[in-house]
Design a protein around this motif. Structure first.
Motif, PDB file in Angstrom:
ATOM      1  N   MET A  29       7.110 -47.283  -4.526  1.00 48.79           N
ATOM      2  CA  MET A  29       8.528 -47.534  -4.683  1.00 48.79           C
ATOM      3  C   MET A  29       9.163 -47.655  -3.298  1.00 48.79           C
ATOM      4  O   MET A  29       9.011 -46.776  -2.465  1.00 48.79           O
ATOM      5  N   THR A  30       9.837 -48.742  -3.022  1.00 46.52           N
ATOM      6  CA  THR A  30      10.475 -48.975  -1.734  1.00 46.52           C
ATOM      7  C   THR A  30      11.540 -47.920  -1.458  1.00 46.52           C
ATOM      8  O   THR A  30      12.241 -47.476  -2.362  1.00 46.52           O
ATOM      9  N   ALA A  31      11.651 -47.548  -0.188  1.00 47.64           N
ATOM     10  CA  ALA A  31      12.680 -46.613   0.244  1.00 47.64           C
ATOM     11  C   ALA A  31      13.433 -47.238   1.420  1.00 47.64           C
ATOM     12  O   ALA A  31      12.868 -48.037   2.173  1.00 47.64           O
ATOM     13  N   PHE A  32      14.687 -46.880   1.544  1.00 42.55           N
ATOM     14  CA  PHE A  32      15.529 -47.402   2.613  1.00 42.55           C
ATOM     15  C   PHE A  32      16.117 -46.270   3.433  1.00 42.55           C
ATOM     16  O   PHE A  32      16.520 -45.244   2.896  1.00 42.55           O
ATOM     17  N   PHE A  33      16.178 -46.500   4.727  1.00 39.95           N
ATOM     18  CA  PHE A  33      16.826 -45.641   5.714  1.00 39.95           C
ATOM     19  C   PHE A  33      18.140 -46.329   6.025  1.00 39.95           C
ATOM     20  O   PHE A  33      18.158 -47.504   6.405  1.00 39.95           O
ATOM     21  N   VAL A  34      19.256 -45.639   5.822  1.00 42.98           N
ATOM     22  CA  VAL A  34      20.566 -46.209   6.116  1.00 42.98           C
ATOM     23  C   VAL A  34      21.255 -45.304   7.125  1.00 42.98           C
ATOM     24  O   VAL A  34      21.417 -44.098   6.882  1.00 42.98           O
ATOM     25  N   ALA A  35      21.640 -45.869   8.254  1.00 47.18           N
ATOM     26  CA  ALA A  35      22.347 -45.122   9.286  1.00 47.18           C
ATOM     27  C   ALA A  35      23.722 -45.733   9.486  1.00 47.18           C
ATOM     28  O   ALA A  35      23.833 -46.943   9.696  1.00 47.18           O
ATOM     29  N   VAL A  36      24.747 -44.904   9.390  1.00 46.32           N
ATOM     30  CA  VAL A  36      26.093 -45.334   9.775  1.00 46.32           C
ATOM     31  C   VAL A  36      26.349 -44.707  11.138  1.00 46.32           C
ATOM     32  O   VAL A  36      26.029 -43.541  11.377  1.00 46.32           O
ATOM     33  N   VAL A  37      26.907 -45.509  12.034  1.00 48.08           N
ATOM     34  CA  VAL A  37      26.861 -45.183  13.448  1.00 48.08           C
ATOM     35  C   VAL A  37      28.235 -45.276  14.104  1.00 48.08           C
ATOM     36  O   VAL A  37      28.941 -46.268  13.921  1.00 48.08           O
ATOM     37  N   ALA A  38      28.567 -44.253  14.885  1.00 51.58           N
ATOM     38  CA  ALA A  38      29.706 -44.298  15.798  1.00 51.58           C
ATOM     39  C   ALA A  38      29.113 -44.239  17.206  1.00 51.58           C
ATOM     40  O   ALA A  38      28.593 -43.197  17.629  1.00 51.58           O
ATOM     41  N   VAL A  39      29.136 -45.351  17.909  1.00 54.42           N
ATOM     42  CA  VAL A  39      28.492 -45.477  19.216  1.00 54.42           C
ATOM     43  C   VAL A  39      29.286 -44.719  20.276  1.00 54.42           C
ATOM     44  O   VAL A  39      30.500 -44.857  20.374  1.00 54.42           O
ATOM     45  N   LYS A  40      28.553 -43.934  21.077  1.00 56.04           N
ATOM     46  CA  LYS A  40      29.145 -43.221  22.215  1.00 56.04           C
ATOM     47  C   LYS A  40      28.807 -43.912  23.536  1.00 56.04           C
ATOM     48  O   LYS A  40      29.617 -43.912  24.451  1.00 56.04           O
ATOM     49  N   ASP A  41      27.603 -44.482  23.631  1.00 50.28           N
ATOM     50  CA  ASP A  41      27.143 -45.126  24.859  1.00 50.28           C
ATOM     51  C   ASP A  41      26.386 -46.400  24.469  1.00 50.28           C
ATOM     52  O   ASP A  41      25.243 -46.325  24.022  1.00 50.28           O
ATOM     53  N   PRO A  42      27.024 -47.568  24.596  1.00 53.97           N
ATOM     54  CA  PRO A  42      26.393 -48.816  24.149  1.00 53.97           C
ATOM     55  C   PRO A  42      25.026 -49.100  24.778  1.00 53.97           C
ATOM     56  O   PRO A  42      24.119 -49.561  24.090  1.00 53.97           O
ATOM     57  N   ALA A  43      24.845 -48.830  26.065  1.00 49.85           N
ATOM     58  CA  ALA A  43      23.557 -49.104  26.713  1.00 49.85           C
ATOM     59  C   ALA A  43      22.467 -48.210  26.129  1.00 49.85           C
ATOM     60  O   ALA A  43      21.360 -48.674  25.834  1.00 49.85           O
ATOM     61  N   LYS A  44      22.774 -46.941  25.945  1.00 51.14           N
ATOM     62  CA  LYS A  44      21.795 -46.027  25.354  1.00 51.14           C
ATOM     63  C   LYS A  44      21.531 -46.384  23.896  1.00 51.14           C
ATOM     64  O   LYS A  44      20.414 -46.237  23.411  1.00 51.14           O
ATOM     65  N   MET A  45      22.549 -46.889  23.221  1.00 48.93           N
ATOM     66  CA  MET A  45      22.364 -47.290  21.820  1.00 48.93           C
ATOM     67  C   MET A  45      21.397 -48.456  21.725  1.00 48.93           C
ATOM     68  O   MET A  45      20.536 -48.489  20.838  1.00 48.93           O
ATOM     69  N   GLN A  46      21.499 -49.416  22.615  1.00 50.34           N
ATOM     70  CA  GLN A  46      20.564 -50.544  22.623  1.00 50.34           C
ATOM     71  C   GLN A  46      19.140 -50.059  22.875  1.00 50.34           C
ATOM     72  O   GLN A  46      18.195 -50.508  22.226  1.00 50.34           O
ATOM     73  N   ASP A  47      18.985 -49.146  23.817  1.00 50.66           N
ATOM     74  CA  ASP A  47      17.670 -48.594  24.135  1.00 50.66           C
ATOM     75  C   ASP A  47      17.105 -47.836  22.925  1.00 50.66           C
ATOM     76  O   ASP A  47      15.955 -48.041  22.543  1.00 50.66           O
ATOM     77  N   TYR A  48      17.930 -46.991  22.320  1.00 54.14           N
ATOM     78  CA  TYR A  48      17.484 -46.245  21.140  1.00 54.14           C
ATOM     79  C   TYR A  48      17.070 -47.201  20.021  1.00 54.14           C
ATOM     80  O   TYR A  48      16.017 -47.022  19.405  1.00 54.14           O
ATOM     81  N   SER A  49      17.874 -48.197  19.735  1.00 48.75           N
ATOM     82  CA  SER A  49      17.582 -49.134  18.644  1.00 48.75           C
ATOM     83  C   SER A  49      16.241 -49.826  18.845  1.00 48.75           C
ATOM     84  O   SER A  49      15.452 -49.954  17.910  1.00 48.75           O
ATOM     85  N   LYS A  50      15.987 -50.263  20.064  1.00 50.91           N
ATOM     86  CA  LYS A  50      14.725 -50.931  20.366  1.00 50.91           C
ATOM     87  C   LYS A  50      13.546 -49.975  20.178  1.00 50.91           C
ATOM     88  O   LYS A  50      12.552 -50.321  19.544  1.00 50.91           O
ATOM     89  N   GLN A  51      13.672 -48.770  20.713  1.00 51.29           N
ATOM     90  CA  GLN A  51      12.593 -47.793  20.597  1.00 51.29           C
ATOM     91  C   GLN A  51      12.373 -47.363  19.144  1.00 51.29           C
ATOM     92  O   GLN A  51      11.227 -47.217  18.701  1.00 51.29           O
ATOM     93  N   ALA A  52      13.457 -47.150  18.412  1.00 55.26           N
ATOM     94  CA  ALA A  52      13.333 -46.725  17.015  1.00 55.26           C
ATOM     95  C   ALA A  52      12.604 -47.782  16.195  1.00 55.26           C
ATOM     96  O   ALA A  52      11.710 -47.458  15.403  1.00 55.26           O
ATOM     97  N   ALA A  53      12.953 -49.045  16.390  1.00 56.48           N
ATOM     98  CA  ALA A  53      12.302 -50.122  15.640  1.00 56.48           C
ATOM     99  C   ALA A  53      10.801 -50.146  15.899  1.00 56.48           C
ATOM    100  O   ALA A  53      10.012 -50.402  14.984  1.00 56.48           O
ATOM    101  N   GLU A  54      10.387 -49.856  17.122  1.00 51.17           N
ATOM    102  CA  GLU A  54       8.955 -49.818  17.443  1.00 51.17           C
ATOM    103  C   GLU A  54       8.239 -48.696  16.697  1.00 51.17           C
ATOM    104  O   GLU A  54       7.073 -48.833  16.350  1.00 51.17           O
ATOM    105  N   THR A  55       8.942 -47.585  16.448  1.00 47.53           N
ATOM    106  CA  THR A  55       8.294 -46.458  15.765  1.00 47.53           C
ATOM    107  C   THR A  55       8.090 -46.724  14.279  1.00 47.53           C
ATOM    108  O   THR A  55       7.311 -46.026  13.626  1.00 47.53           O
ATOM    109  N   PHE A  56       8.760 -47.726  13.719  1.00 45.86           N
ATOM    110  CA  PHE A  56       8.631 -48.033  12.286  1.00 45.86           C
ATOM    111  C   PHE A  56       7.254 -48.584  11.928  1.00 45.86           C
ATOM    112  O   PHE A  56       6.732 -48.343  10.843  1.00 45.86           O
ATOM    113  N   LYS A  57       6.692 -49.382  12.827  1.00 43.94           N
ATOM    114  CA  LYS A  57       5.512 -50.201  12.518  1.00 43.94           C
ATOM    115  C   LYS A  57       4.334 -49.443  11.907  1.00 43.94           C
ATOM    116  O   LYS A  57       3.783 -49.898  10.901  1.00 43.94           O
TER     117      LYS A  57
END
Length: 97
Positions: A1-29
């Motif tokens: 059964m498919t599952a979804f991760f849903v994150a609602v986000v209030a950004v504090k630091d845009p540069a760190k958010m971009q870095d986190y997003s890229k790294q998090a996506a790599e951990t999914f694989k």
């Protein structure tokens, strides 16, 4: 059964958010996860003001895979970056069969 991760986000630091997003996506694989949607809030259509700026949705083959990903050493290692980058509410959803 498919599952979804849903994150609602209030950004504090845009540069760190971009870095986190890229790294998090790599951990999914290794867990079969993939980003379904990442976007900025455009308009509130009902329910009052949105207290977040963005939403991210990832799919996983099962809730077991999603939970294994979240508990993984690779993802746990980037949680401090996530906390510096943004305030997030993260929820896991099962798709009913």
């Amino acid at each position: 059964m498919t599952a979804f991760f849903v994150a609602v986000v209030a950004v504090k630091d845009p540069a760190k958010m971009q870095d986190y997003s890229k790294q998090a996506a790599e951990t999914f694989k290794p867990f079969g996860g993939e980003m379904v949607m990442r976007g900025k809030a455009g308009a509130v259509l009902t329910g009052g003001d949105a207290n977040h700026q963005a939403t991210g949705i990832a799919s996983f083959p099962s809730m077991q895979d999603l939970k294994a990903w979240y508990a993984s050493d690779a993802y746990q290692a980037i949680i401090p970056l996530r906390e510096e980058a943004a305030d997030m509410t993260i929820t896991a959803y099962d798709v009913p069969s």
